[in-house]
Scaffold this active site. Structure first.
Site, short mmCIF file in Angstrom:
data_model
loop_
_atom_site.label_atom_id
_atom_site.label_comp_id
_atom_site.label_asym_id
_atom_site.label_seq_id
_atom_site.Cartn_x
_atom_site.Cartn_y
_atom_site.Cartn_z
N SER A 58 -5.11 -13.39 -2.95
CA SER A 58 -4.70 -11.87 -3.22
C SER A 58 -5.42 -11.26 -4.37
CB SER A 58 -3.01 -11.97 -3.76
OG SER A 58 -1.99 -12.64 -3.08
N GLY A 252 -1.15 -11.97 0.47
CA GLY A 252 -2.80 -11.55 0.57
C GLY A 252 -3.36 -10.36 -0.06
N GLY A 254 -5.73 -6.56 -0.57
CA GLY A 254 -5.97 -5.35 0.11
C GLY A 254 -4.72 -4.45 0.12
N CYS A 281 5.09 -10.91 -1.10
CA CYS A 281 3.99 -10.01 -1.57
C CYS A 281 3.30 -9.26 -0.46
CB CYS A 281 3.07 -10.96 -1.99
SG CYS A 281 2.03 -9.95 -3.14
N LEU A 282 2.41 -9.54 0.03
CA LEU A 282 1.84 -8.69 1.34
C LEU A 282 2.71 -8.75 2.39
CD1 LEU A 282 -0.50 -6.94 2.28
CD2 LEU A 282 -1.73 -8.93 2.97
N GLN A 285 5.61 -6.59 2.17
CA GLN A 285 5.22 -5.12 2.50
C GLN A 285 4.91 -4.96 3.92
OE1 GLN A 285 1.67 -5.30 -0.03
NE2 GLN A 285 2.68 -5.10 -1.86
N ASN A 329 1.85 -10.76 -8.38
CA ASN A 329 0.46 -10.45 -8.24
C ASN A 329 0.20 -9.28 -7.15
OD1 ASN A 329 -2.46 -10.06 -7.92
ND2 ASN A 329 -2.34 -12.22 -6.94
N GLY A 331 -0.99 -4.96 -6.53
CA GLY A 331 -1.46 -3.63 -6.90
C GLY A 331 -0.88 -2.61 -5.89
N PHE A 332 -0.04 -3.04 -4.76
CA PHE A 332 0.55 -2.11 -3.94
C PHE A 332 2.10 -2.40 -3.94
CE2 PHE A 332 -3.84 -1.94 -2.70
CZ PHE A 332 -3.85 -0.67 -2.06
N HIS A 371 6.29 -13.71 -6.25
CA HIS A 371 5.97 -15.17 -5.86
C HIS A 371 6.78 -16.31 -6.22
CE1 HIS A 371 1.91 -14.34 -4.24
NE2 HIS A 371 2.00 -13.14 -4.94
N GLU A 373 7.02 -19.35 -5.20
CA GLU A 373 6.47 -20.55 -5.31
C GLU A 373 5.56 -20.99 -6.68
OE1 GLU A 373 2.92 -17.67 -4.70
OE2 GLU A 373 4.99 -17.95 -3.89
#
Length: 393
Positions: A58, A252, A254, A281-282, A285, A329, A331-332, A371, A373
């Site tokens: 990530s 992940g 990006g 996380c990703l 999203q 973790n 940024g989006f 997260h 985990e």
């Protein structure tokens, strides 16, 4: 050397530098790999787990500023690596890396950084740099290390300015594995290492790898699942051919909107088939985008192992409104104001009120922004793995 003043005059003994896209120059002492790397500068507030942070996919295309001053003091080892693929390109720390003092250490952090092509910069006022990110947002920058102390500052500034940044960038395809694999690793125990997955276990979870941390798969195994990991761009047909009882959507790097161009149609189709889904996380999203919500770039992001999250949705533990301390973790984020009626907000950040969890109404499909985990971080949220795997029949 601790001063982060934007001075291009190189101090005596400076062998490393962080050059921001606005022309600011921050000098320090380089360590790890020699060379230069470009990325987005972020900060992480965790006090432990720097090796896990530096190997988390990530963080691909990012330069991590550690707010905890002593980084590297427990060394590194072969068990605390979260992934072998692309991850953070460098890090910025306050104090010089000292000799490790930990019985599990197998290699000094500086040597590990060199072997893995990551650049470190020590002697920086990380508090000042963190405040700068909080006020102005995460900047694009180049981190460079030259043992001779030779740098072309104008060229480094140009490279930082020419880099497009993370917004609009699909990095998941770059860090995802290339081939399907049956996950073998179990949960780690001191003195025993990692156990072995039970290949005859049920239910069967197909995990889509957008840049996953290995500890996620270990926790799925710990919760009782058999896990098959597939690449990010695996088709719906190929996923269904594996006869999954549920599908996991990994973390992940990006821009989620960019990754969503190929991921969202597959997730939409899985939702239409009432496939149980769990995203982190990703992956969280991606699930939100597939259900009709939107994502936004955050000003500074959330990165650390001490982020309080409140449960606000129905059915999320015995005590509604319980607070979990979590590892984050990202940024989006999912735009809470964009959630359609088909989605319920289940968790919110107590730092800024941003969305940290969703559930699709009427379906066994949910995601969290943090997260559960850990690695590093608290383990308050392991119940999510049990909730997902336990609900698969």
């Amino acid at each position: 050397m601790a001063d982060t003043a934007s001075s291009r005059a190189q101090p005596t003994g400076a062998t490393g530098v962080l050059v921001l896209a606005d022309g600011s120059v921050i000098w320090g002492r380089g360590f790890g790999a020699a060379g230069e790397n470009v990325g987005e500068v972020c900060f992480n507030t965790a006090m432990t787990g720097y090796q896990e942070v530096m190997t988390d996919p990530s963080y691909a295309a990012q330069i991590v500023t550690f707010t905890f001053p002593h980084i590297g003091n427990v060394g590194t080892n072969g068990e605390d690596i979260e992934s072998q693929v692309e991850s953070a390109v460098g890090c910025v720390v306050r104090e010089d890396v000292t000799e490790p003092s930990n019985f599990r250490s197998a290699e000094r952090f500086t040597e590990w950084m060199t072997a893995n092509g990551k650049i470190g910069l020590a002697g920086v006022d990380t508090r000042a740099l963190t405040r700068r990110i909080r006020l102005s947002g995460a900047p694009n920058a180049v981190i460079a290390h030259s043992p001779s102390g030779t740098f072309d500052i104008p060229e480094l500034i140009k490279r930082a300015q020419d880099w497009a940044g993370l917004e609009g960038m699909d990095l998941a395809s770059r860090v995802s594995r290339d081939a399907q694999e049956s996950w073998e690793g179990g949960y780690w125990r001191l003195g025993h290492g990692y156990g072995r997955a039970a290949f005859d276990a049920t239910p069967h979870v197909v995990a889509i790898d957008y840049g996953a941390k290995d500890n996620i798969f270990r926790n799925l195994v710990r919760a009782g699942a058999k896990v098959t990991v597939v690449p990010a761009q695996t088709s719906l047909v190929d996923i269904l051919a594996l006869s999954p009882d549920g599908v996991f959507l990994s973390n992940g790097p990006g821009d989620p909107a960019a990754t969503g161009e190929f991921a969202v149609p597959v997730i939409k189709a899985l939702l239409e088939r009432d496939m149980p889904l769990f995203g982190i996380c990703l992956g969280h999203q991606m699930l939100a985008l597939a259900a009709g919500a939107k994502t936004v770039k955050m000003h500074q992001g959330h990165r650390g192992a001490n982020h309080p999250v409140q449960r606000v949705g129905e059915g999320w533990g015995e005590t509604l409104e319980l607070v979990e301390i979590t590892s984050m973790n990202h940024g989006f984020a999912v735009d809470a104001d964009s959630l359609p009626d088909t989605l319920e907000q289940t968790h919110v950040s107590l730092f800024d009120g941003s969305n940290c969890g969703i559930a699709v109404k009427g379906k066994n499909a949910f995601g969290v922004q943090y997260h559960p985990e850990a690695s590093p971080g608290p383990q308050d949220s392991f119940y999510l793995f049990e909730k997902f795997v336990g609900g698969l029949g």
